[in-house]
Design a protein around this motif. Structure first.
Motif, mmCIF file in Angstrom:
data_model
loop_
_atom_site.group_PDB
_atom_site.id
_atom_site.type_symbol
_atom_site.label_atom_id
_atom_site.label_comp_id
_atom_site.label_asym_id
_atom_site.label_seq_id
_atom_site.Cartn_x
_atom_site.Cartn_y
_atom_site.Cartn_z
ATOM 1 N N SER A 147 0.753 -1.251 0.012
ATOM 2 C CA SER A 147 -0.015 0.016 -0.134
ATOM 3 C C SER A 147 0.749 1.197 0.068
ATOM 4 O O SER A 147 0.289 2.134 0.002
ATOM 5 N N ARG A 148 2.178 0.985 0.179
ATOM 6 C CA ARG A 148 3.094 2.283 0.129
ATOM 7 C C ARG A 148 4.231 1.665 -0.644
ATOM 8 O O ARG A 148 4.737 0.395 -0.751
ATOM 9 N N LEU A 149 5.050 2.876 -1.392
ATOM 10 C CA LEU A 149 6.264 2.590 -2.152
ATOM 11 C C LEU A 149 7.607 2.901 -1.359
ATOM 12 O O LEU A 149 7.588 4.005 -0.764
ATOM 13 N N ALA A 150 8.577 1.927 -1.411
ATOM 14 C CA ALA A 150 9.698 2.361 -0.774
ATOM 15 C C ALA A 150 10.883 1.346 -1.414
ATOM 16 O O ALA A 150 10.423 0.464 -2.117
ATOM 17 N N PRO A 151 12.187 1.120 -1.239
ATOM 18 C CA PRO A 151 12.822 0.256 -1.774
ATOM 19 C C PRO A 151 12.786 -0.869 -1.368
ATOM 20 O O PRO A 151 12.532 -1.208 -0.106
ATOM 21 N N GLY A 152 12.374 -1.949 -2.413
ATOM 22 C CA GLY A 152 11.989 -3.421 -1.899
ATOM 23 C C GLY A 152 10.560 -3.667 -1.680
ATOM 24 O O GLY A 152 10.299 -4.826 -1.668
ATOM 25 N N ALA A 153 9.651 -2.534 -1.840
ATOM 26 C CA ALA A 153 8.402 -2.743 -1.577
ATOM 27 C C ALA A 153 7.748 -3.730 -2.692
ATOM 28 O O ALA A 153 6.830 -4.480 -2.462
ATOM 29 N N LEU A 154 8.090 -3.771 -3.863
ATOM 30 C CA LEU A 154 7.727 -4.206 -4.889
ATOM 31 C C LEU A 154 8.711 -5.541 -5.466
ATOM 32 O O LEU A 154 8.537 -6.006 -6.385
ATOM 33 N N ALA A 155 9.717 -5.769 -4.523
ATOM 34 C CA ALA A 155 10.459 -6.921 -4.990
ATOM 35 C C ALA A 155 10.114 -8.114 -5.191
ATOM 36 O O ALA A 155 9.004 -8.573 -4.573
ATOM 37 N N GLY A 156 10.236 -8.896 -6.060
ATOM 38 C CA GLY A 156 9.658 -10.199 -6.775
ATOM 39 C C GLY A 156 8.594 -9.993 -7.493
ATOM 40 O O GLY A 156 7.771 -10.877 -7.976
ATOM 41 N N VAL A 168 2.553 9.835 -17.002
ATOM 42 C CA VAL A 168 2.232 8.768 -16.083
ATOM 43 C C VAL A 168 3.234 7.519 -16.153
ATOM 44 O O VAL A 168 3.527 6.752 -15.301
ATOM 45 N N GLY A 169 3.050 6.948 -17.381
ATOM 46 C CA GLY A 169 4.108 5.694 -17.587
ATOM 47 C C GLY A 169 5.599 6.036 -17.273
ATOM 48 O O GLY A 169 6.213 5.359 -16.879
ATOM 49 N N HIS A 170 5.888 7.172 -17.593
ATOM 50 C CA HIS A 170 7.336 7.427 -17.049
ATOM 51 C C HIS A 170 7.573 7.267 -15.556
ATOM 52 O O HIS A 170 8.552 6.624 -15.029
ATOM 53 N N ALA A 171 6.647 8.055 -14.895
ATOM 54 C CA ALA A 171 6.590 7.896 -13.384
ATOM 55 C C ALA A 171 6.531 6.794 -12.772
ATOM 56 O O ALA A 171 7.068 6.372 -11.753
ATOM 57 N N ALA A 172 5.503 5.708 -13.376
ATOM 58 C CA ALA A 172 5.405 4.339 -13.118
ATOM 59 C C ALA A 172 6.428 3.590 -13.245
ATOM 60 O O ALA A 172 6.894 2.796 -12.520
ATOM 61 N N ILE A 173 7.172 3.628 -14.386
ATOM 62 C CA ILE A 173 8.586 2.940 -14.515
ATOM 63 C C ILE A 173 9.481 3.496 -13.542
ATOM 64 O O ILE A 173 10.111 2.423 -13.041
ATOM 65 N N GLN A 174 9.526 4.520 -13.203
ATOM 66 C CA GLN A 174 10.690 4.955 -12.335
ATOM 67 C C GLN A 174 10.207 4.758 -10.875
ATOM 68 O O GLN A 174 10.971 4.129 -10.130
ATOM 69 N N LEU A 175 9.152 4.555 -10.246
ATOM 70 C CA LEU A 175 8.666 4.521 -9.097
ATOM 71 C C LEU A 175 8.880 2.984 -8.751
ATOM 72 O O LEU A 175 8.809 2.347 -7.775
ATOM 73 N N ALA A 176 8.312 2.231 -9.903
ATOM 74 C CA ALA A 176 8.632 0.767 -9.698
ATOM 75 C C ALA A 176 9.685 0.231 -9.763
ATOM 76 O O ALA A 176 10.100 -0.623 -8.857
ATOM 77 N N ARG A 177 10.640 0.849 -10.596
ATOM 78 C CA ARG A 177 11.917 0.452 -10.498
ATOM 79 C C ARG A 177 12.655 0.622 -8.946
ATOM 80 O O ARG A 177 13.623 0.005 -8.632
ATOM 81 N N TRP A 178 12.266 1.927 -8.399
ATOM 82 C CA TRP A 178 12.949 2.377 -7.215
ATOM 83 C C TRP A 178 12.276 1.412 -6.115
ATOM 84 O O TRP A 178 13.206 0.972 -5.205
ATOM 85 N N ALA A 179 11.080 0.775 -6.408
ATOM 86 C CA ALA A 179 10.512 -0.057 -5.317
ATOM 87 C C ALA A 179 10.737 -1.602 -5.559
ATOM 88 O O ALA A 179 10.425 -2.301 -4.982
ATOM 89 N N GLY A 180 11.853 -1.643 -6.485
ATOM 90 C CA GLY A 180 12.227 -3.168 -6.706
ATOM 91 C C GLY A 180 11.618 -4.133 -7.492
ATOM 92 O O GLY A 180 12.009 -5.375 -7.565
ATOM 93 N N ALA A 181 10.696 -3.674 -8.259
ATOM 94 C CA ALA A 181 10.037 -4.383 -9.484
ATOM 95 C C ALA A 181 10.595 -4.714 -10.881
ATOM 96 O O ALA A 181 11.691 -3.937 -10.992
ATOM 97 N N THR A 182 10.526 -5.708 -11.452
ATOM 98 C CA THR A 182 10.934 -5.998 -12.629
ATOM 99 C C THR A 182 9.811 -5.210 -13.717
ATOM 100 O O THR A 182 8.663 -5.640 -13.284
#
Length: 348
Positions: A147-156, A168-182
């Motif tokens: 429910s919140r984003l931080a480094p590792g929040a979307l890991a895996g 919006v897509g640009h920001a979503a890429i950056q935030l998802a990457r920052w949070a650890g997502a592929t």
């Protein structure tokens, strides 16, 4: 002070420059000397309305939701901010007809204002607001996600961002990457592929070449966990083909059509969640959470802008606001910014 206003809905030409007396903040409000105003699709859509020439509920409206600047006056009871604070604004035009950022000074309530960290440019501050808050909300609505984003929040997790070259897509890429997502993103050209890659996408799929579903499934054999969706009608078949069991599709726009038809059995067999989102009605708690996490990402230098970071910048003066709106309305790739301060130093 200089102010851009419109009195009826219509084309960019309804926007005009006027001189108005400076306003003073009431209780729980601040006045911001606007350095940079950001233009988003929601701004021109509000200006257009349902038809040209439609009367407004107010005598005149100041456009633009996003901006950044310096507080130069505070209202009674304000303790979170002080004169001289650098800030970024979100949904400034939503509260009042005269609250938009297309003016030298705007008065807004403190729940629309956030501190801009030292070293972060006003250009970047004005580029947050609608795009970054929308992206944050889209990335935090999954049943099995954070429910919140931080480094590792979307890991895996694997995130698919539709239209990765948009703001919006640009920001979503950056935030998802920052949070650890592929991060996988779909784009429509090699030039946009370069931008999405510069933004931080791990994988880029051109949906106009080859079979996008096959390519995405090859990258994510178990399916993608979360889709940030800008064109739900056009992409519904692709989304169903690549979504994982218990996956979520976060829809933030209606590009390509308003009527979405889904096969019920195919979706409930995978426990798919569709989450629609609109910032104006999402609630203050969600806005606060997004703003706090976005500011943390700024401190980590996770949200750079400019062509080298995947978001080209297009600059206009306040007198050129109509042209700035026209550029966004005509789907210019990148971020449109209006510079107001004569002493503003352009981001390099």
């Amino acid at each position: 002070m200089r102010q851009i206003v419109y009195n009826v809905t219509g084309a960019p030409e309804v926007l005009h420059l006027v001189e108005r007396d400076i306003q003073f903040p009431a209780a729980d409000e601040v006045r911001v000397c606007v350095m940079v105003s950001g233009v988003n699709p929601t701004d021109w859509k509000s200006r257009r309305g349902s038809k040209d020439g439609e009367a407004l509920p107010f005598a005149e409206v100041v456009p633009n939701q996003d901006g950044a600047g310096v507080i130069d006056a505070i209202g009674e009871g304000v303790t979170e901010f002080a004169v001289g604070d650098r800030v970024w604004l979100m949904l400034a035009a939503w509260q009042r007809a005269s609250g938009g950022t297309a003016q030298d000074h705007t008065v807004v309530s403190i729940d629309r204002v956030r501190h801009l960290p030292d070293g972060v440019s006003f250009e970047l501050g004005a580029s947050l607001g609608v795009p970054a808050v929308t992206a944050h909300r889209a990335l935090t609505v999954s049943e099995d996600g954070p429910s919140r984003l931080a480094p590792g929040a979307l890991a895996g997790k694997t995130v698919l961002v539709a239209g990765g070259a948009g703001a919006v897509g640009h920001a979503a890429i950056q935030l998802a990457r920052w949070a650890g997502a592929t991060v996988i993103t779909t784009i429509s050209s090699s030039a946009k592929a370069d931008l999405a890659t510069a933004a931080g996408a791990h994988h880029v799929v051109n949906y106009r070449e080859g079979n996008a579903a096959t390519e995405i499934r090859a990258l994510a054999p178990n399916g993608v966990d979360l889709i940030v969706e800008v064109s739900p009608v056009q992409n519904s078949a692709l989304n169903l083909a690549v979504i994982a069991n218990r996956g979520s599709i976060a829809v933030y726009a209606n590009n390509g059509g308003d009527a979405l038809i889904l096969d019920i059995r195919s979706h409930f067999s995978l426990n798919i969640r569709y989450q629609f989102l609109l910032l104006y009605t999402v609630g203050q708690a969600a806005l606060d959470a997004a703003a706090e996490d976005i500011t943390a990402a700024l401190l980590d230098d996770a949200l750079p802008i400019g062509e080298g970071a995947g978001l080209p910048l297009h600059h206009f003066t306040l007198e050129e606001t109509a042209a700035a709106h026209a550029a966004v309305e005509n789907d210019i790739v990148g971020k449109v910014l209006i510079t107001l301060s004569p002493t503003f130093q352009r981001f390099s």
